[in-house]
Design a protein around this motif. Structure first.
Motif, PDB file in Angstrom:
ATOM      1  N   GLY A   1      10.120   1.550 -12.949  1.00  0.00           N
ATOM      2  CA  GLY A   1       8.796   1.280 -13.013  1.00  0.00           C
ATOM      3  C   GLY A   1       7.852   1.557 -11.798  1.00  0.00           C
ATOM      4  O   GLY A   1       6.829   1.056 -11.836  1.00  0.00           O
ATOM      5  N   LEU A   2       8.560   2.083 -10.661  1.00  0.00           N
ATOM      6  CA  LEU A   2       7.912   2.132  -9.361  1.00  0.00           C
ATOM      7  C   LEU A   2       8.051   3.523  -8.786  1.00  0.00           C
ATOM      8  O   LEU A   2       8.313   3.903  -7.625  1.00  0.00           O
ATOM      9  N   SER A   3       7.300   4.431  -9.697  1.00  0.00           N
ATOM     10  CA  SER A   3       7.386   5.820  -9.408  1.00  0.00           C
ATOM     11  C   SER A   3       6.377   6.121  -8.017  1.00  0.00           C
ATOM     12  O   SER A   3       6.727   7.085  -7.624  1.00  0.00           O
ATOM     13  N   ASP A   4       5.473   5.299  -7.850  1.00  0.00           N
ATOM     14  CA  ASP A   4       4.811   5.535  -6.716  1.00  0.00           C
ATOM     15  C   ASP A   4       5.516   5.444  -5.369  1.00  0.00           C
ATOM     16  O   ASP A   4       5.087   5.892  -4.378  1.00  0.00           O
ATOM     17  N   LEU A   5       6.814   4.814  -5.612  1.00  0.00           N
ATOM     18  CA  LEU A   5       7.717   4.751  -4.281  1.00  0.00           C
ATOM     19  C   LEU A   5       8.580   5.951  -4.112  1.00  0.00           C
ATOM     20  O   LEU A   5       9.644   6.058  -3.423  1.00  0.00           O
ATOM     21  N   ARG A   6       8.391   7.058  -4.897  1.00  0.00           N
ATOM     22  CA  ARG A   6       9.309   7.945  -4.874  1.00  0.00           C
ATOM     23  C   ARG A   6       9.429   8.699  -3.529  1.00  0.00           C
ATOM     24  O   ARG A   6      10.428   9.350  -3.018  1.00  0.00           O
ATOM     25  N   ASP A   7       8.461   8.553  -2.676  1.00  0.00           N
ATOM     26  CA  ASP A   7       8.535   9.078  -1.165  1.00  0.00           C
ATOM     27  C   ASP A   7       8.916   7.996  -0.092  1.00  0.00           C
ATOM     28  O   ASP A   7       8.949   8.555   1.060  1.00  0.00           O
ATOM     29  N   THR A   8       9.448   7.120  -0.599  1.00  0.00           N
ATOM     30  CA  THR A   8      10.097   6.141   0.320  1.00  0.00           C
ATOM     31  C   THR A   8      11.384   6.608   1.093  1.00  0.00           C
ATOM     32  O   THR A   8      12.094   7.536   0.657  1.00  0.00           O
ATOM     33  N   ARG A   9      11.255   6.194   2.411  1.00  0.00           N
ATOM     34  CA  ARG A   9      12.498   6.863   3.201  1.00  0.00           C
ATOM     35  C   ARG A   9      13.859   6.406   2.751  1.00  0.00           C
ATOM     36  O   ARG A   9      13.998   5.270   2.589  1.00  0.00           O
ATOM     37  N   ALA A  10      14.624   7.275   2.615  1.00  0.00           N
ATOM     38  CA  ALA A  10      16.020   7.053   2.175  1.00  0.00           C
ATOM     39  C   ALA A  10      17.034   7.533   3.140  1.00  0.00           C
ATOM     40  O   ALA A  10      16.671   8.776   3.894  1.00  0.00           O
ATOM     41  N   SER A  11      18.304   7.127   3.345  1.00  0.00           N
ATOM     42  CA  SER A  11      19.197   7.678   3.920  1.00  0.00           C
ATOM     43  C   SER A  11      20.682   7.943   3.394  1.00  0.00           C
ATOM     44  O   SER A  11      20.756   7.433   2.384  1.00  0.00           O
ATOM     45  N   THR A  12      21.518   8.710   3.944  1.00  0.00           N
ATOM     46  CA  THR A  12      22.654   8.841   3.336  1.00  0.00           C
ATOM     47  C   THR A  12      23.679   7.742   3.461  1.00  0.00           C
ATOM     48  O   THR A  12      24.028   7.343   4.489  1.00  0.00           O
ATOM     49  N   LEU A  13      24.373   7.417   2.352  1.00  0.00           N
ATOM     50  CA  LEU A  13      25.457   6.318   2.443  1.00  0.00           C
ATOM     51  C   LEU A  13      26.779   7.119   2.029  1.00  0.00           C
ATOM     52  O   LEU A  13      27.799   7.245   2.544  1.00  0.00           O
TER      53      LEU A  13
ATOM     54  N   THR B   1      13.955   2.182   3.034  1.00  0.00           N
ATOM     55  CA  THR B   1      13.113   1.502   3.860  1.00  0.00           C
ATOM     56  C   THR B   1      11.714   1.525   3.406  1.00  0.00           C
ATOM     57  O   THR B   1      11.158   2.713   3.219  1.00  0.00           O
ATOM     58  N   LEU B   2      11.133   0.255   3.276  1.00  0.00           N
ATOM     59  CA  LEU B   2       9.768   0.162   2.858  1.00  0.00           C
ATOM     60  C   LEU B   2       8.927  -0.044   4.007  1.00  0.00           C
ATOM     61  O   LEU B   2       9.096  -0.968   4.654  1.00  0.00           O
ATOM     62  N   ASP B   3       7.952   0.754   4.494  1.00  0.00           N
ATOM     63  CA  ASP B   3       6.936   0.452   5.563  1.00  0.00           C
ATOM     64  C   ASP B   3       5.876  -0.513   5.142  1.00  0.00           C
ATOM     65  O   ASP B   3       5.296  -1.098   5.997  1.00  0.00           O
ATOM     66  N   ASN B   4       5.428  -0.273   3.852  1.00  0.00           N
ATOM     67  CA  ASN B   4       4.370  -1.267   3.286  1.00  0.00           C
ATOM     68  C   ASN B   4       4.639  -2.465   2.957  1.00  0.00           C
ATOM     69  O   ASN B   4       5.518  -2.597   1.977  1.00  0.00           O
ATOM     70  N   PRO B   5       4.324  -3.564   3.661  1.00  0.00           N
ATOM     71  CA  PRO B   5       4.835  -4.960   3.140  1.00  0.00           C
ATOM     72  C   PRO B   5       4.355  -5.271   1.696  1.00  0.00           C
ATOM     73  O   PRO B   5       5.183  -6.030   1.220  1.00  0.00           O
ATOM     74  N   ALA B   6       3.356  -4.714   1.193  1.00  0.00           N
ATOM     75  CA  ALA B   6       2.842  -4.928  -0.109  1.00  0.00           C
ATOM     76  C   ALA B   6       4.178  -4.539  -1.461  1.00  0.00           C
ATOM     77  O   ALA B   6       4.100  -4.877  -2.283  1.00  0.00           O
ATOM     78  N   ASP B   7       4.936  -3.585  -0.655  1.00  0.00           N
ATOM     79  CA  ASP B   7       5.916  -3.131  -1.636  1.00  0.00           C
ATOM     80  C   ASP B   7       7.117  -4.045  -1.717  1.00  0.00           C
ATOM     81  O   ASP B   7       7.920  -3.818  -2.626  1.00  0.00           O
ATOM     82  N   PHE B   8       7.268  -4.887  -0.918  1.00  0.00           N
ATOM     83  CA  PHE B   8       8.461  -5.642  -0.517  1.00  0.00           C
ATOM     84  C   PHE B   8       8.727  -6.346  -2.077  1.00  0.00           C
ATOM     85  O   PHE B   8       9.775  -6.172  -2.545  1.00  0.00           O
ATOM     86  N   PRO B   9       7.970  -7.291  -2.594  1.00  0.00           N
ATOM     87  CA  PRO B   9       7.821  -8.071  -3.767  1.00  0.00           C
ATOM     88  C   PRO B   9       8.181  -7.252  -4.820  1.00  0.00           C
ATOM     89  O   PRO B   9       8.757  -7.914  -5.731  1.00  0.00           O
ATOM     90  N   ARG B  10       7.581  -6.366  -4.861  1.00  0.00           N
ATOM     91  CA  ARG B  10       7.677  -5.302  -6.092  1.00  0.00           C
ATOM     92  C   ARG B  10       9.003  -4.712  -6.280  1.00  0.00           C
ATOM     93  O   ARG B  10       9.612  -4.899  -7.144  1.00  0.00           O
ATOM     94  N   LEU B  11       9.633  -4.499  -5.221  1.00  0.00           N
ATOM     95  CA  LEU B  11      11.045  -3.866  -5.202  1.00  0.00           C
ATOM     96  C   LEU B  11      12.153  -4.968  -5.362  1.00  0.00           C
ATOM     97  O   LEU B  11      12.821  -4.905  -6.202  1.00  0.00           O
ATOM     98  N   LEU B  12      11.854  -6.190  -4.646  1.00  0.00           N
ATOM     99  CA  LEU B  12      12.829  -7.199  -4.633  1.00  0.00           C
ATOM    100  C   LEU B  12      12.600  -7.838  -6.080  1.00  0.00           C
ATOM    101  O   LEU B  12      13.904  -8.438  -6.674  1.00  0.00           O
ATOM    102  N   GLY B  13      11.463  -7.808  -6.858  1.00  0.00           N
ATOM    103  CA  GLY B  13      11.358  -8.520  -8.166  1.00  0.00           C
ATOM    104  C   GLY B  13      12.303  -7.562  -9.084  1.00  0.00           C
ATOM    105  O   GLY B  13      12.509  -7.943  -9.950  1.00  0.00           O
ATOM    106  N   GLN B  14      12.439  -6.398  -9.064  1.00  0.00           N
ATOM    107  CA  GLN B  14      13.166  -5.449  -9.796  1.00  0.00           C
ATOM    108  C   GLN B  14      14.531  -5.179  -9.410  1.00  0.00           C
ATOM    109  O   GLN B  14      15.149  -4.647 -10.176  1.00  0.00           O
ATOM    110  N   TYR B  15      14.803  -5.449  -8.235  1.00  0.00           N
ATOM    111  CA  TYR B  15      16.219  -5.161  -7.671  1.00  0.00           C
ATOM    112  C   TYR B  15      17.423  -5.919  -8.462  1.00  0.00           C
ATOM    113  O   TYR B  15      18.533  -5.210  -8.329  1.00  0.00           O
ATOM    114  N   SER B  16      17.328  -6.849  -9.113  1.00  0.00           N
ATOM    115  CA  SER B  16      18.404  -7.378  -9.786  1.00  0.00           C
ATOM    116  C   SER B  16      19.130  -6.608 -10.886  1.00  0.00           C
ATOM    117  O   SER B  16      19.948  -6.718 -11.483  1.00  0.00           O
TER     118      SER B  16
END
Length: 202
Positions: free
Chosen positions: A104-116, A131-146
């Motif tokens: 439910g975080l479609s606005d983060l589709r442009d987030t920087r990602a790298s190869t693993l 990698t999230l450059d906007n600090p406001a996105d931190f809690p949003r992602l971490l709240g769903q990361y589980s």
């Protein structure tokens, strides 16, 4: 008439077959040498395995206001990543854009990602996946990361392989496997940053 005394002939002494005894002793010595040699080779193999043993773990890093989700090699040797699968609510995802959509975080589709997938992670090296450059996105992602679970298959330089599933609540997060599975339709394409206007041709 006197009786002639009976003469008793002594039993012949048993001859010791020294050649046979020597052959048995030589065989036992050879067998002992083989056992010692095999055990020494096993110890050397285990020592070499310990010297090149990789150990991956997921990490969340915050550095100068930038949050990154990635993987760190805490082992003694390099880790060769041979496979990666990512699930949201146990449903396989193909790209980070798909992951963000499922969260439910479609606005983060442009987030920087790298190869693993397919890379080598050196001892002590950390690889940032997202990698999230906007600090406001931190809690949003971490709240769903589980809801996110990754399955990473990696190998040592000797070909020993492990399956790492940090999202598992039970059992060991690292399971030794004979080999990493071949890429399938649910293989994660984290080497492509998916944007709304981008598509991947298989």
């Amino acid at each position: 008439m006197s009786e002639t005394p009976e003469v008793t002939t002594p039993a012949p002494k048993r001859r010791v077959e020294w050649n046979a005894v020597a052959a048995v002793i030589a065989a036992l010595i050879g067998l002992l040498a083989l056992v010692v040699s095999s055990y020494t080779a096993l110890l050397q193999r285990e020592q070499v395995r310990a010297e090149v043993w990789p150990y991956l773990q997921t990490v969340v890093m915050i550095d100068q206001g930038v949050l990154s989700v990635g993987v760190e090699n805490k082992g003694a040797g390099p880790a060769l990543v041979r496979g990666l699968r990512v699930y949201v609510d146990e449903q396989p995802q193909r790209t980070w854009a798909d992951v963000f959509d499922a969260l439910g975080l479609s606005d983060l589709r442009d987030t920087r990602a790298s190869t693993l997938n397919g890379v080598v992670i050196a001892r002590g090296e950390s690889l940032q996946q997202v990698t999230l450059d906007n600090p406001a996105d931190f809690p949003r992602l971490l709240g769903q990361y589980s809801r996110v679970r990754m399955a990473i298959c990696y190998c040592s330089t000797l070909g020993d392989c492990w399956l790492m599933e940090p999202g598992r609540r039970t059992g060991q997060p690292h399971t030794e496997v004979d080999a990493c599975p071949a890429p399938g339709p649910d293989e994660f394409l984290d080497n492509v940053l998916m944007r709304p206007e981008t598509s991947v041709n298989q």
